[in-house]
Scaffold this motif. Structure first.
Motif, short mmCIF file in Angstrom:
data_model
loop_
_atom_site.label_atom_id
_atom_site.label_comp_id
_atom_site.label_asym_id
_atom_site.label_seq_id
_atom_site.Cartn_x
_atom_site.Cartn_y
_atom_site.Cartn_z
N ARG A 1 -67.92 81.84 26.99
CA ARG A 1 -67.37 81.77 28.35
C ARG A 1 -65.96 82.35 28.42
NH1 ARG A 1 -67.75 75.42 28.59
NH2 ARG A 1 -66.77 75.88 26.58
N TYR B 1 -57.30 76.64 32.16
CA TYR B 1 -58.37 77.19 32.99
C TYR B 1 -59.24 76.02 33.43
CZ TYR B 1 -62.56 79.57 34.45
OH TYR B 1 -63.63 80.00 35.19
N ARG C 1 -62.58 74.64 34.55
CA ARG C 1 -63.99 75.03 34.59
C ARG C 1 -64.63 74.63 35.91
NH1 ARG C 1 -66.07 71.90 29.56
NH2 ARG C 1 -64.63 70.41 30.53
N ARG D 1 -63.13 74.31 38.90
CA ARG D 1 -62.63 75.08 40.04
C ARG D 1 -62.63 76.58 39.77
NH1 ARG D 1 -58.59 71.13 39.58
NH2 ARG D 1 -57.13 72.70 38.92
N ASP D 2 -62.92 76.96 38.51
CA ASP D 2 -62.94 78.37 38.14
C ASP D 2 -61.63 79.08 38.51
OD1 ASP D 2 -63.89 80.80 37.19
OD2 ASP D 2 -64.92 81.31 39.04
N GLU D 3 -60.52 78.44 38.12
CA GLU D 3 -59.22 79.05 38.40
C GLU D 3 -58.18 78.54 37.42
OE1 GLU D 3 -58.44 77.84 42.43
OE2 GLU D 3 -57.61 75.89 41.81
#
Lengths: 118, 118
Positions: A15, A53, A55, A57-59
């Motif tokens: 990932r 990072y 996971r 909120r992907d930000e």
């Protein structure tokens, strides 16, 4: 004197992430574990404060940006496999790392279970 | 007195794993980070020594079974998200956790990098 590792030698997972263990530099308390991608690690190194990072909120997430509980980075360590970092910090703000208000995210126990005598 | 978490409440990832941070209970040294699945965690709790899941070998791994460098488990902590465990141990054998012969797997540094002055 610990040997240095180059950022190019880090092994991010499929990932593009690696676990970051955050430890209070002087007391040894493990405060939290979060994830870093290459960009959050670069920003952590440049800013001198932890950036993770998220996971869910992907930000990217600058720890303490809203709560004030930033973490000043004192040192960065890399493990033998180069797939995990240990971030030595000085926990700022209210001295609280966990969103629950606890000092450390690891504030609960999983009891050891011994085998029943046979 | 820390509250307990039930093993059923743990949140293993899509691979059925969670990261396990291993810390020397009295000195606070972070010795290593490895992975546990439900079975290795159960064996760890029953045996009172760390048992991990090896992602590369796809098998359980009783730490120190061949080297003698077993880790006696003193306490198990769970984080607020219940997806990471902190294993407080007494590092046995030669006092060495890392396969390189170092005390801790985190024996290398990643230098901090400050932004160049503008």
């Amino acid at each position: 004197m610990l040997p240095d590792v180059a950022v190019e030698d880090l092994r991010f997972d499929v990932r593009g992430l690696l676990p970051a263990v955050v430890q209070q530099h002087d007391t040894g308390e493990v405060l939290m574990v979060a994830w870093m991608d290459a960009e959050s690690l670069q920003r952590t190194r440049e800013l001198g404060e932890t950036v993770f990072y998220s996971r869910s909120r992907d930000e990217l997430w600058h720890k303490g940006a809203t709560s004030g509980n930033t973490q000043r980075v004192v040192d960065l360590r890399v493990d033998c496999d180069a797939d995990t970092v240990l971030v030595l910090v000085d926990q700022g703000g209210d001295g609280v790392a966990c969103h629950t208000g606890e000092r450390s995210c690891f504030h609960r126990r999983l009891p050891l279970r011994r085998s029943a005598p046979s």
